[in-house]
Design an enzyme around this catalytic site. Structure first.
Site, PDB file in Angstrom:
ATOM      1  N   LYS A  17       0.829  -1.214   0.000  1.00 12.91           N
ATOM      2  CA  LYS A  17       0.000   0.000   0.000  1.00 12.91           C
ATOM      3  C   LYS A  17       0.858   1.256   0.000  1.00 12.91           C
ATOM      4  O   LYS A  17       0.587   2.200  -0.727  1.00 12.91           O
ATOM      5  CB  LYS A  17      -0.896   0.068   1.248  1.00 12.91           C
ATOM      6  CG  LYS A  17      -1.887  -1.031   1.394  1.00 12.91           C
ATOM      7  CD  LYS A  17      -2.801  -0.767   2.591  1.00 12.91           C
ATOM      8  CE  LYS A  17      -2.089  -0.596   3.915  1.00 12.91           C
ATOM      9  NZ  LYS A  17      -1.414  -1.796   4.413  1.00 12.91           N
ATOM     10  N   ARG A  92      -8.568   1.825   9.818  1.00 14.02           N
ATOM     11  CA  ARG A  92      -8.242   0.457  10.208  1.00 14.02           C
ATOM     12  C   ARG A  92      -9.308  -0.141  11.112  1.00 14.02           C
ATOM     13  O   ARG A  92      -9.225  -1.327  11.447  1.00 14.02           O
ATOM     14  CB  ARG A  92      -6.923   0.460  10.951  1.00 14.02           C
ATOM     15  CG  ARG A  92      -5.698   0.194  10.038  1.00 14.02           C
ATOM     16  CD  ARG A  92      -4.586  -0.039  10.920  1.00 14.02           C
ATOM     17  NE  ARG A  92      -3.339  -0.576  10.670  1.00 14.02           N
ATOM     18  CZ  ARG A  92      -2.305  -0.012  10.072  1.00 14.02           C
ATOM     19  NH1 ARG A  92      -2.437   1.111   9.432  1.00 14.02           N
ATOM     20  NH2 ARG A  92      -1.136  -0.585  10.086  1.00 14.02           N
ATOM     21  N   ARG A 131      12.014  -5.212   4.055  1.00  7.36           N
ATOM     22  CA  ARG A 131      11.698  -3.806   3.796  1.00  7.36           C
ATOM     23  C   ARG A 131      12.679  -2.871   4.501  1.00  7.36           C
ATOM     24  O   ARG A 131      13.102  -3.113   5.620  1.00  7.36           O
ATOM     25  CB  ARG A 131      10.279  -3.527   4.291  1.00  7.36           C
ATOM     26  CG  ARG A 131       9.854  -2.090   4.100  1.00  7.36           C
ATOM     27  CD  ARG A 131       8.380  -1.971   4.091  1.00  7.36           C
ATOM     28  NE  ARG A 131       7.809  -1.991   5.426  1.00  7.36           N
ATOM     29  CZ  ARG A 131       6.516  -1.792   5.661  1.00  7.36           C
ATOM     30  NH1 ARG A 131       5.684  -1.590   4.668  1.00  7.36           N
ATOM     31  NH2 ARG A 131       6.057  -1.824   6.889  1.00  7.36           N
ATOM     32  N   ARG A 164      12.457  -0.927  10.203  1.00 11.69           N
ATOM     33  CA  ARG A 164      11.534  -0.518  11.259  1.00 11.69           C
ATOM     34  C   ARG A 164      11.499  -1.579  12.349  1.00 11.69           C
ATOM     35  O   ARG A 164      11.482  -2.767  12.065  1.00 11.69           O
ATOM     36  CB  ARG A 164      10.124  -0.341  10.684  1.00 11.69           C
ATOM     37  CG  ARG A 164       9.924   0.987  10.006  1.00 11.69           C
ATOM     38  CD  ARG A 164       8.643   1.024   9.214  1.00 11.69           C
ATOM     39  NE  ARG A 164       7.478   0.467   9.911  1.00 11.69           N
ATOM     40  CZ  ARG A 164       6.258   0.447   9.397  1.00 11.69           C
ATOM     41  NH1 ARG A 164       6.026   0.949   8.196  1.00 11.69           N
ATOM     42  NH2 ARG A 164       5.255  -0.060  10.072  1.00 11.69           N
ATOM     43  N   ARG A 175       1.129  -8.076  13.686  1.00 13.46           N
ATOM     44  CA  ARG A 175       0.484  -7.006  12.913  1.00 13.46           C
ATOM     45  C   ARG A 175      -0.486  -7.569  11.883  1.00 13.46           C
ATOM     46  O   ARG A 175      -1.562  -7.010  11.666  1.00 13.46           O
ATOM     47  CB  ARG A 175       1.542  -6.152  12.219  1.00 13.46           C
ATOM     48  CG  ARG A 175       2.225  -5.179  13.168  1.00 13.46           C
ATOM     49  CD  ARG A 175       3.485  -4.598  12.567  1.00 13.46           C
ATOM     50  NE  ARG A 175       3.222  -3.780  11.411  1.00 13.46           N
ATOM     51  CZ  ARG A 175       4.113  -3.566  10.441  1.00 13.46           C
ATOM     52  NH1 ARG A 175       5.301  -4.125  10.489  1.00 13.46           N
ATOM     53  NH2 ARG A 175       3.801  -2.793   9.428  1.00 13.46           N
TER      54      ARG A 175
END
Ligand code: AMP
Length: 227
Positions: A17, A92, A131, A164, A175
Site C-alpha cells: 500500500k 483500520r 523492507r 523498522r 500485525r
C-alpha cells in the site's frame, strides 16, 4: 477545478500500500495520507502524541481511534489535499471508517473507492522482513525486490535506510493478525456500500500500479491525462 477524489487503500501490512500510494500520489497530484508515517513523524519529533503512539506501535497494536482520527482531521486541513487524497493504513477500524465519512462530508466530499490490495500471507512476511524505510521521509525499498541504487541510502533524499522496529518477524505476525481482526470489518463496510474493489497485489509493482490506475476515478486536476 473538479471535485476532489478520495481513495482508501486497504490491505495487510506488506501488501504494498505504502509504495503504491507514494507512486499514485506523485502521478495523480493527490495528497498521500499514511497514518503510520504520521505517527512515525510524531515519534521522531518526540511529540506527546508520538510518545503515546510508540507503546502501541512497538507491540504491533492499534493506536486508539480518538487519537488517530484527530490526527487525520488535522492532516486534512493542509492545502495539498485540495484535489483529494490517498489514505494508506487508514481507516483500520469501522469507527475510523465512519469518522472518515463524517470528515469528508464536512468537506463536501466522500470516499470514491476503497481498494483492497490482496497478497498471500507468506509473501507478506517475506516482503516486510526485507523492507527498508528512509529516515527522513519514509520512502520505501526492499533489499531484494526494490533495492536502492546505493545500499542503505535513499534514492530520493540521500538519507539513511533502516529496518523498522515493527518489521521484525515476531511483530510482523502480530500485525498481520491484528490487521484481519480489526480491519476485516472495514473491508466489509466498504463492500456493503458498493465501494470495494479488489486488486491482486502479488505481481510486479508496475503492474499493480497499472491495475490501480484503472479503478481510480478521474482526478479533476488533469494529472491522469498527462500520466
Ligand atoms: P503502518 O506503517 O501502517 O504499518 O503502521 C504502523 C503502526 O502504526 C501500526 O502497527 C499501528 O500501531 C499504528 N497505526 C497506523 N495507522 C493506524 C490506524 N489507522 N489506527 C491505529 N493505529 C495505526
Amino acid at each position: 477545478m473538479g471535485k476532489p477524489v478520495f481513495i482508501v487503500l486497504l490491505g495487510p501490512p506488506g501488501a504494498g500500500k505504502g509504495t503504491q500510494a507514494q507512486m499514485l500520489s506523485q502521478r495523480l497530484g493527490l495528497a498521500h495520507i499514511s497514518t503510520g508515517d504520521l505517527f512515525r513523524k510524531h515519534l521522531r519529533e518526540q511529540t506527546k502524541l508520538g510518545r503515546l503512539a510508540q507503546e502501541y506501535m512497538n507491540k504491533g497494536e492499534l493506536v486508539p481511534d480518538s487519537v488517530t482520527i484527530a490526527m487525520v482531521q488535522e492532516r486534512l486541513q493542509e492545502p495539498d489535499t485540495a484535489h483529494g487524497a490517498i489514505f494508506d493504513g487508514f481507516p483500520r477500524t469501522v469507527a475510523q471508517a465512519e469518522a472518515l465519512d463524517d470528515l469528508l462530508r464536512q468537506l463536501g466530499a466522500q470516499v470514491d473507492v476503497a481498494i483492497l490490495v490482496d497478497v498471500p500471507e507468506a509473501v507478506l512476511v517475506e516482503r516486510l522482513s526485507g523492507r527498508r524505510t528512509c529516515r527522513a521521509h519514509g520512502h520505501i525499498f526492499h533489499v531484494k525486490y526494490n533495492p536502492p541504487k546505493t545500499p542503505g541510502v535513499c534514492d530520493y533524499d540521500g538519507s539513511e535506510l533502516y529496518q523498522r522496529e515493527d518489521d521484525r518477524p515476531e511483530t510482523v505476525k502480530r500485525r498481520i493478525q491484528v490487521y484481519w481482526e480489526q480491519t476485516g470489518p472495514v473491508v466489509e463496510y466498504y463492500r456493503e456500500k458498493g465501494l470495494l474493489v479488489k486488486v491482486d497485489g502479488n505481481r510486479p509493482m508496475e503492474e499493480v500500479t497499472r491495475a490501480l490506475l484503472q479503478v481510480i476515478p478521474p482526478v479533476g486536476n488533469g494529472a491522469i491525462e498527462e500520466a
